[in-house]
Write a protein that holds these residues in place. Structure first.
Motif, PDB file in Angstrom:
ATOM      1  N   MET A 268     -17.713 -61.491  17.962  1.00 32.15           N
ATOM      2  CA  MET A 268     -17.060 -61.968  16.745  1.00 32.15           C
ATOM      3  C   MET A 268     -16.318 -63.280  16.980  1.00 32.15           C
ATOM      4  SD  MET A 268     -15.884 -58.514  14.701  1.00 32.15           S
ATOM      5  CE  MET A 268     -15.573 -57.367  16.047  1.00 32.15           C
ATOM      6  N   ALA A 269     -15.795 -63.481  18.203  1.00 35.72           N
ATOM      7  CA  ALA A 269     -15.156 -64.750  18.533  1.00 35.72           C
ATOM      8  C   ALA A 269     -16.163 -65.887  18.514  1.00 35.72           C
ATOM      9  CB  ALA A 269     -14.490 -64.656  19.907  1.00 35.72           C
ATOM     10  N   TYR A 272     -16.806 -66.637  14.905  1.00 33.64           N
ATOM     11  CA  TYR A 272     -15.653 -67.350  14.340  1.00 33.64           C
ATOM     12  C   TYR A 272     -15.622 -68.798  14.826  1.00 33.64           C
ATOM     13  CZ  TYR A 272     -10.880 -68.232  12.768  1.00 33.64           C
ATOM     14  OH  TYR A 272      -9.764 -68.753  12.143  1.00 33.64           O
ATOM     15  N   SER A 273     -15.989 -69.024  16.075  1.00 33.91           N
ATOM     16  CA  SER A 273     -16.073 -70.392  16.596  1.00 33.91           C
ATOM     17  C   SER A 273     -17.131 -71.191  15.844  1.00 33.91           C
ATOM     18  CB  SER A 273     -16.391 -70.370  18.096  1.00 33.91           C
ATOM     19  OG  SER A 273     -15.375 -69.722  18.829  1.00 33.91           O
ATOM     20  N   LEU A 275     -18.004 -70.636  12.787  1.00 28.07           N
ATOM     21  CA  LEU A 275     -17.440 -70.886  11.467  1.00 28.07           C
ATOM     22  C   LEU A 275     -16.485 -72.077  11.496  1.00 28.07           C
ATOM     23  CD1 LEU A 275     -17.035 -69.926   8.492  1.00 28.07           C
ATOM     24  CD2 LEU A 275     -15.153 -68.505   9.351  1.00 28.07           C
ATOM     25  N   THR A 289      -5.641 -65.932  19.385  1.00 24.69           N
ATOM     26  CA  THR A 289      -5.808 -64.506  19.151  1.00 24.69           C
ATOM     27  C   THR A 289      -4.554 -63.811  19.650  1.00 24.69           C
ATOM     28  OG1 THR A 289      -7.319 -62.632  19.388  1.00 24.69           O
ATOM     29  CG2 THR A 289      -6.933 -63.966  21.361  1.00 24.69           C
ATOM     30  N   PHE A 367      -7.300 -65.201  14.936  1.00 27.83           N
ATOM     31  CA  PHE A 367      -8.407 -64.246  14.803  1.00 27.83           C
ATOM     32  C   PHE A 367      -8.239 -63.162  15.856  1.00 27.83           C
ATOM     33  CE2 PHE A 367     -12.625 -62.579  15.672  1.00 27.83           C
ATOM     34  CZ  PHE A 367     -13.175 -62.451  14.403  1.00 27.83           C
ATOM     35  N   TRP A 408      -6.624 -63.423  10.525  1.00 28.95           N
ATOM     36  CA  TRP A 408      -7.912 -62.754  10.320  1.00 28.95           C
ATOM     37  C   TRP A 408      -7.968 -61.612  11.319  1.00 28.95           C
ATOM     38  CZ3 TRP A 408     -12.561 -65.912   8.456  1.00 28.95           C
ATOM     39  CH2 TRP A 408     -13.685 -65.095   8.279  1.00 28.95           C
ATOM     40  N   LEU A 422      -8.268 -60.803   5.741  1.00 28.15           N
ATOM     41  CA  LEU A 422      -7.886 -62.198   5.918  1.00 28.15           C
ATOM     42  C   LEU A 422      -6.636 -62.440   5.094  1.00 28.15           C
ATOM     43  CD1 LEU A 422      -8.188 -65.058   6.900  1.00 28.15           C
ATOM     44  CD2 LEU A 422      -9.948 -65.442   5.157  1.00 28.15           C
ATOM     45  N   PHE A 441     -18.765 -66.089   7.448  1.00 28.12           N
ATOM     46  CA  PHE A 441     -18.613 -65.424   8.751  1.00 28.12           C
ATOM     47  C   PHE A 441     -19.619 -64.284   8.870  1.00 28.12           C
ATOM     48  CE2 PHE A 441     -16.605 -61.927  11.177  1.00 28.12           C
ATOM     49  CZ  PHE A 441     -16.489 -62.532  12.410  1.00 28.12           C
TER      50      PHE A 441
END
Length: 457
Positions: A268-269, A272-273, A275, A289, A367, A408, A422, A441
């Motif tokens: 998920m990281a 997110y990166s 995104l 985080t 995040f 998030w 979020l 995402f």
């Protein structure tokens, strides 16, 4: 300054207790009584469905027992000419609200339970009010209820709320005679603050600081341009967009994590990166985080604001595919975990990292994937049973707040679904923007898990 001692007299013990690094970090976001880290909406709230008859007198006494057990729930953060410190106050009664929700309603009980939880999540909690714990019990009938626990976030974190719920169940069992009272005592948060002071110059910490200086050289946290610039004349007005991803995507992400020897957070990281890269045009991504911040096992059963702000730098420069970004994210996460230290020490060495916080056009959106060492489930032998309300789908116009930016949070539910929220400031973001960010995402997460060889745009 809102971080002043609450009215009750201190208990006579050592009153000049140093602040932890995290408490000092929170002081940097003190904006008064109604905003920021010490504002009346910087709260942490959790809810549990309770099955079984409840002895209200025993519940009240058990809540009070928890405040006696964890002194941080009756501790004030004080600022004076000598700096900040903690003052522990005598234990006082916990406010317990009981409300009859009624057996019948237009909505199913699951929905009404979440509505009850959301209502209390949006309720202000003055930081000067001690203890930093409230409870509300909404009853559908004699054997079905919703228990909501609310704390001020300056005294707790997500892990701590699980500890509070678990200790409440144990105290209730003792008060009803279902189990003996526990004699062992947890380490107190003041001990953690002293421990941080005592280990401030250790070789291990110095070596980790060297790692972070090298890793974050020339880096800034990647901020998202907001729909409107910050208006210092307005107090923040946070809401939250909640969502649950479909079962197929959730299963694919978890399976992909196993296949790539990654944690769900790493996958998920990476998404997110991607995104942030797409949203900002930057290739060198840094996002914050949170970790549990419990560096020693003896603090696992303690309550306090242990959570630690951890920067993750994912430099996507030269990546050809989305799968390459996962490789970079995995390496970044492992390095951060292995060298974690209090964020205050990182910020001392890399002050430029925080520049986006001062830019009124940028918002820092942290995040995280929620974590705890144990589920606050089960309950009292032969008595009420607890089941945490984690699958939340109802968004809120008004919610608890954070000191600045956005938050998030993802959660891997017991059934394998990926749920999230979020949190954003309405003064800076339209709700449509939050929804669009989550939708994109989701698409990036699907692409990453289904087709990691997809070229980067």
């Amino acid at each position: 300054m809102t971080i002043t001692a609450a009215p009750p007299e201190a208990d006579g013990r050592d009153q000049r207790i140093p602040l932890s690094y995290n408490q000092e970090f929170l002081r940097a976001f003190d904006k008064g009584a109604t905003d920021g880290a010490f504002g009346h909406r910087h709260t942490l709230v959790g809810g549990w469905r309770v099955t079984g008859e409840i002895d209200l007198d025993a519940l009240q006494r058990a809540l009070d027992d928890v405040v006696v057990r964890h002194e941080v729930l009756r501790t004030a953060v004080v600022g004076d000419e000598q700096g900040g410190h903690q003052v522990v106050h005598p234990a006082g009664p916990v406010a317990l609200e009981v409300r009859e929700l009624g057996a019948e309603g237009e909505q199913p009980r699951e929905v009404r339970a979440e509505e009850f939880l959301n209502e209390l999540d949006a309720r202000p909690f003055d930081v000067r009010e001690l203890p930093h714990l409230r409870a509300a019990l909404g009853r559908f009938d004699a054997t079905d209820a919703v228990l909501v626990l609310a704390t001020h976030h300056t005294s707790t974190d997500a892990w701590s709320l699980q500890v509070v719920a678990r200790d409440l169940a144990a105290a209730y069992a003792a008060r009803t005679g279902a189990a003996p009272a526990r004699e062992e005592q947890p380490a107190q948060y003041r001990e953690f603050a002293h421990w941080q002071q005592e280990t401030a110059g250790s070789e291990k910490l110095d070596a980790a600081r060297g790692y972070w200086r090298q890793t974050l050289d020339g880096a800034q946290i990647t901020g998202i341009t907001s729909d409107r610039p910050r208006d210092e004349s307005l107090a923040s007005a946070y809401g939250v967009h909640r969502f649950v991803f479909d079962a197929q995507l959730s299963a694919d992400v978890l399976e992909f994590a196993k296949a790539t020897r990654s944690t769900p957070f790493m996958v998920m990281a990476a998404a997110y990166s991607l995104l942030l890269r797409e949203r900002t045009g930057a290739t060198d991504i840094v996002f914050p985080t949170f970790s549990s911040g419990r560096y020693e096992e003896r603090f696992a059963d303690s309550v306090g604001p242990f959570f630690n702000f951890v920067p993750i730098r994912v430099d996507t420069t030269g990546c050809a595919t989305v799968g390459d970004v996962l490789d970079r994210a995995r390496t970044a996460c492992v390095g951060a975990y292995q060298h974690e230290i209090p964020f205050a020490r990182i910020a001392e060495d890399s002050p430029a990292l925080l520049a986006p916080f001062a830019d009124g056009f940028l918002a820092v959106v942290a995040f995280e994937v929620l974590q705890t060492a144990f589920p606050a489930e089960g309950g009292v032998p032969g008595g009420p049973q607890l089941a945490e309300i984690r699958r939340r789908t109802l968004s809120q116009e008004v919610s608890s707040a954070i000191p600045d930016g956005g938050l998030w949070a993802m959660d891997v539910l017991p059934g394998g679904e990926l749920a999230g929220s979020l949190k954003f400031d309405h003064h800076r973001f339209d709700e449509a923007t939050a929804v669009a960010l989550v939708d994109r995402f989701r698409e990036l997460l699907r692409t990453l898990s289904d087709a990691p060889a997809t070229p980067l745009a």
